[in-house]
Design a protein around this motif. Structure first.
Motif, PDB file in Angstrom:
ATOM      1  N   ASN A  43       0.838  -1.190   0.000  1.00 47.57           N
ATOM      2  CA  ASN A  43       0.000   0.000   0.000  1.00 47.57           C
ATOM      3  C   ASN A  43       0.882   1.252   0.000  1.00 47.57           C
ATOM      4  O   ASN A  43       1.371   1.675   1.045  1.00 47.57           O
ATOM      5  N   PRO A  44       1.076   1.884  -1.154  1.00 49.05           N
ATOM      6  CA  PRO A  44       1.933   3.065  -1.224  1.00 49.05           C
ATOM      7  C   PRO A  44       1.405   4.257  -0.416  1.00 49.05           C
ATOM      8  O   PRO A  44       2.148   5.186  -0.130  1.00 49.05           O
ATOM      9  N   LEU A  45       0.148   4.229  -0.028  1.00 41.44           N
ATOM     10  CA  LEU A  45      -0.405   5.330   0.763  1.00 41.44           C
ATOM     11  C   LEU A  45       0.190   5.371   2.173  1.00 41.44           C
ATOM     12  O   LEU A  45       0.062   6.369   2.872  1.00 41.44           O
ATOM     13  N   LYS A  46       0.853   4.308   2.589  1.00 40.35           N
ATOM     14  CA  LYS A  46       1.512   4.297   3.897  1.00 40.35           C
ATOM     15  C   LYS A  46       2.615   5.340   3.945  1.00 40.35           C
ATOM     16  O   LYS A  46       2.910   5.883   5.004  1.00 40.35           O
ATOM     17  N   ILE A  47       3.219   5.633   2.801  1.00 44.68           N
ATOM     18  CA  ILE A  47       4.256   6.669   2.736  1.00 44.68           C
ATOM     19  C   ILE A  47       3.644   8.016   3.100  1.00 44.68           C
ATOM     20  O   ILE A  47       4.190   8.765   3.913  1.00 44.68           O
ATOM     21  N   ARG A  48       2.498   8.314   2.526  1.00 43.19           N
ATOM     22  CA  ARG A  48       1.818   9.582   2.815  1.00 43.19           C
ATOM     23  C   ARG A  48       1.414   9.666   4.280  1.00 43.19           C
ATOM     24  O   ARG A  48       1.603  10.699   4.932  1.00 43.19           O
ATOM     25  N   GLU A  49       0.870   8.577   4.810  1.00 42.85           N
ATOM     26  CA  GLU A  49       0.453   8.567   6.212  1.00 42.85           C
ATOM     27  C   GLU A  49       1.632   8.828   7.143  1.00 42.85           C
ATOM     28  O   GLU A  49       1.518   9.589   8.099  1.00 42.85           O
ATOM     29  N   SER A  50       2.763   8.200   6.851  1.00 42.61           N
ATOM     30  CA  SER A  50       3.952   8.380   7.685  1.00 42.61           C
ATOM     31  C   SER A  50       4.468   9.816   7.615  1.00 42.61           C
ATOM     32  O   SER A  50       4.849  10.400   8.630  1.00 42.61           O
ATOM     33  N   ARG A  51       4.497  10.387   6.406  1.00 39.13           N
ATOM     34  CA  ARG A  51       4.951  11.774   6.258  1.00 39.13           C
ATOM     35  C   ARG A  51       4.053  12.728   7.035  1.00 39.13           C
ATOM     36  O   ARG A  51       4.540  13.656   7.691  1.00 39.13           O
ATOM     37  N   ARG A  52       2.763  12.507   6.963  1.00 36.47           N
ATOM     38  CA  ARG A  52       1.829  13.403   7.647  1.00 36.47           C
ATOM     39  C   ARG A  52       1.929  13.274   9.160  1.00 36.47           C
ATOM     40  O   ARG A  52       1.840  14.263   9.882  1.00 36.47           O
TER      41      ARG A  52
END
Length: 71
Positions: A43-52
């Motif tokens: 799930n590449p959206l985990k990158i966004r979640e971690s950054r946020r």
């Protein structure tokens, strides 16, 4: 993967706890990006979640540092 910390819970954390969590997230983000380039990330959206989450932590940390200098 660790669970996302809510902003209310972040404000209850101490500065050292926040710094430790930011360090964990930086390492996690490196691993996520590496796995993403190797096409192994589910799930590449985990990158966004971690950054946020890191941005939230750093924002609260700055607020605490500024409040400490004023007091």
């Amino acid at each position: 993967m660790t669970k996302v910390v809510r902003p209310g819970a972040i404000r209850d954390m101490g500065p050292d706890e926040i710094r430790a969590r930011v360090a964990e997230l930086r390492e996690e983000l490196f691993n996520l990006r590496f796995r993403n380039t190797m096409k192994q990330l589910d799930n590449p959206l985990k990158i966004r979640e971690s950054r946020r989450e890191m941005a939230r932590l750093l924002t609260v940390l700055k607020e605490k540092e500024r409040a400490g200098h004023k007091a």
